[in-house]
Write an enzyme that holds these catalytic residues in place. Structure first.
Site, PDB file in Angstrom:
ATOM      1  N   CYS A  27       0.830   1.759  -0.265  1.00 46.70           N
ATOM      2  CA  CYS A  27      -0.169   1.544   0.577  1.00 46.70           C
ATOM      3  C   CYS A  27      -0.961   0.618  -0.252  1.00 46.70           C
ATOM      4  O   CYS A  27      -0.572  -0.086  -0.952  1.00 46.70           O
ATOM      5  CB  CYS A  27      -0.988   3.034   0.713  1.00 46.70           C
ATOM      6  SG  CYS A  27      -1.373   3.992  -0.737  1.00 46.70           S
ATOM      7  N   ALA A  28      -2.416   0.844  -0.198  1.00 43.41           N
ATOM      8  CA  ALA A  28      -3.374  -0.162  -0.745  1.00 43.41           C
ATOM      9  C   ALA A  28      -3.628   0.160  -2.090  1.00 43.41           C
ATOM     10  O   ALA A  28      -3.633  -0.781  -2.960  1.00 43.41           O
ATOM     11  CB  ALA A  28      -4.804   0.135  -0.085  1.00 43.41           C
TER      12      ALA A  28
END
Length: 461
Positions: A27-28
Site C-alpha cells: 500500500c502507500a
C-alpha cells in the site's frame, strides 16, 4: 536503486525465503505478505534492516512498514523474485473471516491508491476552478481537467477488475471485459435506464463507480472460469472459456448479482448515515479519535470501500472528513516533537516524520515518534477527536474519494452542503492542540521511550 537491490534479498531471506511467500502486495507505506509459515520470519533481523520502520502481524498477513519508499522496495523484491508475486487463490482462504476480508480488501484497493490520491488533487483543482469562477466550465481546459478528475471514478470497476482478478485467480482480461460491459450502458444514451425482465425492474445504468457489484462480479467469474476449464476440452478452451464465461456471468451479474450488490451498497451507506446522524459530533470525535489506531494495526484500508460506497450512493462522504483530523492530529504531535528534541538525530527523525504526515502518510510519525512516547500519540488522538467533532458539528463532507488525506485536497470539501473553510478549521484545531500539548509536556518532564524493537532514543530536554 542499488541500496534497494541489496535490501530486497535480505527481506526475502528473513521472511522465510521466496518459497515461503504466497503473495506480496503493497500500500502507500507497507509491504503486505501472505506467508505459508509465519513462524519462519526472523523479526529481529528484519528490525535491523535499513528502511524497516515496524513489523505488524495479522493472522493471514505479515506487514513490514517501510514508509514512502515502499514502492521502490517492492519493485526490488519483485525483481529478486522474478516478478512472481501474483496471488495464489489458496492464499485467500487463510485466517479468520475478518482477516481474510481485510486481506482481500487490501489486495483489491491498495495497488492503485496512489493514482486515486493523485486524481483527488486534480479533482480539488477542478473544484477550486469552479468555486472561484477562474475558468469557463464549457471551455477546453476545464473539460480536460474534469475528464482527468472524473474518469477514474466512473471507470473504477475496471481498476477493481484487475486487482480482484489477481486476488480471486480469474483471467484479468475477461474480468476487464465483464466490468466494461457493466459500465457500457452509461456510454450510450439510447439504452433505457430500466428494463422489465421476468417480472423484475432492472436498472443497467447504476454501475459507474460501483464497488461491491464489481467485486462480486469478478468473484463469480473466477468460479465460472474454473468450472468451464474442467468441462471444456483444452483445444477449445482459448475461445470458449472467455466466451461462455462472459455470457453466463453477464446475465447473472446484470440480473442478480449487480442489483443485489447495489442494494447491499445502498444498505451499507444508509446504515452508516443512520449511525452518523444519531450524533454527528460524537461520531466525528469517536472516529477521528480512534482513526490512527486502524493504521497502527494495519487495517485502515478496510475503510476504503465504505467511503467509496458513500460517494457512489449519496454523492458525498463524511468518513474521510473525520479521518483528515486523525491524520492532522498525529502530524501535530510529531511536529511538536521537533521543538523538544534533545539531540540532532531525534530532531531529524521528528522533522522527517512531520514532512511525511503533512503529505498524509502517518506511519513514520506513529512508529518513529508518537508511539515511542505514548503521551504524544494520546495528544494526537485528543486533537483528532476535537477536529472530528468540529467536522460533525459543521456537517463537513467530501464530494470525491480521498484515499490519502492532505491539504492539497481541501478543495474537495466544498459543495452544496459543505465548505472548505469548515474543514480548514477542523484540521487547524486537530493539528494545533497536540502540537502545543506536546511542547508543554516535553518542556516540563522527562519523556521515557516505550520498550519495543526499534523504539529507542530520548526526545526530552
Amino acid at each position: 536503486m542499488a541500496t534497494f537491490s541489496q535490501l530486497a534479498p535480505q527481506i526475502i531471506e528473513n521472511v522465510g525465503g521466496s518459497e515461503n511467500i504466497q503473495h506480496l502486495t503493497h500500500c502507500a507505506t507497507r509491504l503486505r505478505f501472505t506467508l505459508k509459515d509465519a513462524g519462519k520470519v526472523n523479526k529481529d533481523a528484519l528490525y535491523k534492516l535499513p528502511e524497516v520502520v515496524k513489523l505488524v502481524e495479522n493472522p493471514g498477513q505479515f506487514q513490514i512498514v517501510i514508509g514512502p519508499k515502499v514502492e521502490q522496495v517492492f519493485a526490488a523484491i519483485q525483481a529478486s523474485l522474478g516478478g512472481q508475486t501474483t496471488a495464489d487463490p489458496a492464499a485467500v482462504t487463510q485466517g479468520s473471516l475478518v482477516n481474510r476480508l481485510l486481506a482481500t480488501l487490501s489486495a483489491i484497493f491498495t495497488p492503485y491508491i496512489g493514482v486515486l490520491a493523485g486524481v483527488g488533487v486534480v479533482k480539488g483543482i477542478v473544484v477550486l476552478l469552479q468555486t472561484l469562477n477562474l475558468v469557463d466550465p464549457h471551455s477546453y481546459v476545464f473539460t480536460v481537467f474534469n475528464a482527468l478528475a472524473s474518469g477514474v471514478f466512473v471507470m473504477l470497476p475496471l481498476f477493481i477488475a484487475v486487482t480482484a482478478a489477481e486476488r480471486f485467480g480469474a483471467n484479468k482480461f475477461t474480468a476487464l471485459a465483464l466490468t466494461a460491459a457493466m459500465i457500457f450502458p452509461l456510454t450510450d444514451p439510447g439504452i433505457p435506464g430500466e428494463f422489465h425482465f421476468m417480472g423484475l425492474a432492472l436498472n443497467v445504468k447504476i454501475y459507474g463507480g460501483a464497488v461491491i457489484p464489481a467485486v462480486f462480479a469478478v468473484l463469480f467469474l473466477s468460479y465460472v472460469e474454473r468450472w468451464l476449464k474442467k468441462v471444456i476440452p483444452e483445444l477449445a478452451a482459448l475461445v470458449f472459456v472467455p466466451c461462455l464465461s462472459l455470457i453466463i456471468c453477464g446475465f447473472v451479474v446484470f440480473t442478480v448479482i449487480g442489483p443485489v450488490a447495489d442494494y447491499v451498497g445502498v444498505g451499507i451507506a444508509n446504515g452508516y448515515a443512520w449511525l452518523y446522524n444519531l450524533s454527528p459530533v460524537i461520531s466525528g470525535a469517536l472516529l477521528a479519535g480512534i482513526g490512527q489506531i486502524f493504521v497502527v494495526f494495519g487495517v485502515h484500508w478496510g475503510i476504503i470501500p465504505l467511503a467509496l460506497i458513500n460517494i457512489q450512493v449519496n454523492g458525498y462522504d463524511t468518513i474521510m472528513a473525520m479521518f483528515m483530523s486523525a491524520v492532522m492530529g498525529q502530524f501535530g504531535a510529531a511536529f511538536g516533537a521537533i521543538f523538544i528534541a534533545r539531540n540532532l538525530r531525534d530532531k531529524q527523525i521528528a522533522i522527517s516524520a512531520s514532512v511525511s504526515a503533512f503529505f498524509g502518510i502517518t506511519e513514520p510519525a506513529l512508529y518513529g515518534v508518537n508511539l515511542k512516547y505514548k503521551m504524544l500519540f494520546v495528544f494526537g488522538s485528543v486533537g483528532a477527536a476535537l477536529g472530528g467533532a468540529i467536522t460533525g458539528l459543521l456537517g463537513v463532507k467530501t464530494y470525491s474519494f480521498l484515499p490519502v488525506l492532505n491539504v492539497f485536497e481541501l478543495g474537495l470539501f466544498s459543495g452544496p452542503d459543505s465548505k472548505m473553510i469548515y474543514e480548514v478549521l477542523a484540521i487547524a484545531v486537530a493539528f494545533t492542540v497536540p502540537a502545543v500539548l506536546t511542547i508543554i509536556y516535553g518542556k516540563t518532564r522527562v519523556l521515557v521511550p516505550s520498550a519495543g524493537p526499534g523504539l529507542s532514543g530520548d526526545l526530552s530536554r
